[in-house]
Design an enzyme around this catalytic site. Structure first.
Site, mmCIF file in Angstrom:
data_model
loop_
_atom_site.group_PDB
_atom_site.id
_atom_site.type_symbol
_atom_site.label_atom_id
_atom_site.label_comp_id
_atom_site.label_asym_id
_atom_site.label_seq_id
_atom_site.Cartn_x
_atom_site.Cartn_y
_atom_site.Cartn_z
ATOM 1 N N HIS A 184 0.838 -1.206 0.000
ATOM 2 C CA HIS A 184 0.000 0.000 0.000
ATOM 3 C C HIS A 184 0.871 1.254 0.000
ATOM 4 O O HIS A 184 0.636 2.198 -0.747
ATOM 5 C CB HIS A 184 -0.872 0.064 1.258
ATOM 6 C CG HIS A 184 -1.915 -1.003 1.384
ATOM 7 N ND1 HIS A 184 -2.065 -1.774 2.505
ATOM 8 C CD2 HIS A 184 -2.877 -1.410 0.528
ATOM 9 C CE1 HIS A 184 -3.075 -2.601 2.350
ATOM 10 N NE2 HIS A 184 -3.590 -2.421 1.149
ATOM 11 N N LYS A 220 -15.836 -5.792 4.082
ATOM 12 C CA LYS A 220 -15.047 -6.283 5.205
ATOM 13 C C LYS A 220 -15.484 -5.642 6.529
ATOM 14 O O LYS A 220 -14.966 -6.006 7.585
ATOM 15 C CB LYS A 220 -13.562 -5.988 4.973
ATOM 16 C CG LYS A 220 -13.007 -6.749 3.762
ATOM 17 C CD LYS A 220 -11.631 -6.265 3.381
ATOM 18 C CE LYS A 220 -11.214 -6.845 2.033
ATOM 19 N NZ LYS A 220 -10.104 -6.144 1.429
ATOM 20 N N ARG A 270 -1.873 -5.701 -8.477
ATOM 21 C CA ARG A 270 -0.855 -6.717 -8.216
ATOM 22 C C ARG A 270 -0.770 -7.733 -9.345
ATOM 23 O O ARG A 270 0.289 -8.106 -9.785
ATOM 24 C CB ARG A 270 -1.154 -7.461 -6.913
ATOM 25 C CG ARG A 270 -0.732 -6.694 -5.701
ATOM 26 C CD ARG A 270 -1.399 -7.218 -4.470
ATOM 27 N NE ARG A 270 -2.830 -6.963 -4.500
ATOM 28 C CZ ARG A 270 -3.619 -7.121 -3.478
ATOM 29 N NH1 ARG A 270 -3.152 -7.579 -2.342
ATOM 30 N NH2 ARG A 270 -4.902 -6.841 -3.564
ATOM 31 N N SER A 311 -2.951 -7.565 3.009
ATOM 32 C CA SER A 311 -3.179 -7.417 4.452
ATOM 33 C C SER A 311 -3.543 -8.768 5.056
ATOM 34 O O SER A 311 -3.112 -9.099 6.165
ATOM 35 C CB SER A 311 -4.318 -6.428 4.704
ATOM 36 O OG SER A 311 -3.992 -5.164 4.195
HETATM 37 P P1 ADP Z 1 -9.702 -3.410 -0.510
HETATM 38 O O1 ADP Z 1 -10.359 -3.486 0.815
HETATM 39 O O2 ADP Z 1 -10.353 -2.497 -1.498
HETATM 40 O O3 ADP Z 1 -9.311 -4.769 -1.081
HETATM 41 P P2 ADP Z 1 -6.996 -2.998 0.336
HETATM 42 O O4 ADP Z 1 -6.854 -2.249 1.606
HETATM 43 O O5 ADP Z 1 -6.702 -4.456 0.375
HETATM 44 O O6 ADP Z 1 -8.381 -2.648 -0.246
HETATM 45 O O7 ADP Z 1 -6.087 -2.337 -0.784
HETATM 46 C C1 ADP Z 1 -6.289 -1.005 -1.195
HETATM 47 C C2 ADP Z 1 -5.601 -0.770 -2.511
HETATM 48 O O8 ADP Z 1 -4.224 -1.108 -2.432
HETATM 49 C C3 ADP Z 1 -6.140 -1.594 -3.679
HETATM 50 O O9 ADP Z 1 -6.090 -0.765 -4.814
HETATM 51 C C4 ADP Z 1 -5.161 -2.705 -3.850
HETATM 52 O O10 ADP Z 1 -5.101 -3.154 -5.179
HETATM 53 C C5 ADP Z 1 -3.878 -2.008 -3.469
HETATM 54 N N1 ADP Z 1 -2.909 -2.954 -2.946
HETATM 55 C C6 ADP Z 1 -3.081 -3.848 -1.955
HETATM 56 N N2 ADP Z 1 -1.961 -4.557 -1.749
HETATM 57 C C7 ADP Z 1 -1.044 -4.095 -2.639
HETATM 58 C C8 ADP Z 1 0.312 -4.442 -2.954
HETATM 59 N N3 ADP Z 1 0.942 -5.430 -2.326
HETATM 60 N N4 ADP Z 1 0.937 -3.746 -3.946
HETATM 61 C C9 ADP Z 1 0.277 -2.782 -4.598
HETATM 62 N N5 ADP Z 1 -0.995 -2.412 -4.368
HETATM 63 C C10 ADP Z 1 -1.652 -3.059 -3.402
#
Ligand code: ADP
Length: 162
Positions: free
Chosen positions: A17, A41, A91, A129
């Site tokens: 992130h 979530k 990703r 996460s």
């Molecule tokens: P959501 O609840 O929408 O799945 P996340 O908190 O998991 O959101 O992720 C928010 C954003 O960060 C999304 O655009 C996701 O694609 C991006 N993201 C999550 N993990 C990574 C990573 N390892 N590398 C790049 N972008 C990421």
């Protein structure tokens, strides 16, 4: 002033992130990291919205990055703040379907708001996460996946959950 929003659950924020957030902060004048409290979530997160905000704040060093929360429609928040773009990290192809659908519905709801996709850094392609929480709960080392400032907070919450 060009404002971008990086929305997500951030439960908890990872180096994946933060890479996207920091790269967005180079492209835009201001970035708002938006902890969405209305996602599928909601109610199933390891950290409360306030805790997730605190964790993000601990990791952010740049002046043009702010953290906020919202429970409504992203396009309405963007309008309120005068944001011009939503920045999302991609990703793998598996992220694409969902993210593309989101981008199209947001564009349909507000044609002035663009979605910008940034490819994940190769090192973070596998990082999520949920994997961080899983590894931590099984007593694994998470220090390569989240900033040092928050390793202990995550450890205290997630270790021994299983
Ligand atoms: P959501 O609840 O929408 O799945 P996340 O908190 O998991 O959101 O992720 C928010 C954003 O960060 C999304 O655009 C996701 O694609 C991006 N993201 C999550 N993990 C990574 C990573 N390892 N590398 C790049 N972008 C990421």
């Amino acid at each position: 002033m060009k404002i971008a929003i990086c929305p997500g659950s951030f439960d908890p924020v990872t180096l994946g992130h933060l890479d996207i957030i920091e790269r967005a902060s180079e492209l835009f004048d201001k970035v708002i990291v938006l902890v969405m409290s209305n996602s599928s979530k909601a109610g199933k997160t390891a950290f409360s919205v306030d805790e997730r905000i605190e964790l993000i704040k601990k990791c952010i060093t740049k002046d043009n990055i702010e953290v906020d929360t919202y429970s409504g429609l992203l396009v309405n928040y963007a309008k309120e703040k005068g944001a011009v773009a939503v920045v999302k990290g991609l990703r793998a192809v598996s992220d694409f379907d969902y993210e593309f659908q989101q981008a199209l519905i947001n564009k349909s709801l507000n044609p002035n708001l663009e979605t910008v996709f940034l490819p994940a850094n190769g090192d973070n392609m596998f990082l999520s996460s949920s994997l961080v929480k899983e590894v931590c709960s099984l007593d694994g080392d998470i220090s390569s996946y989240v900033p040092g400032e928050i390793v202990n907070d995550i450890y205290l919450r997630c270790k021994g959950d299983k």
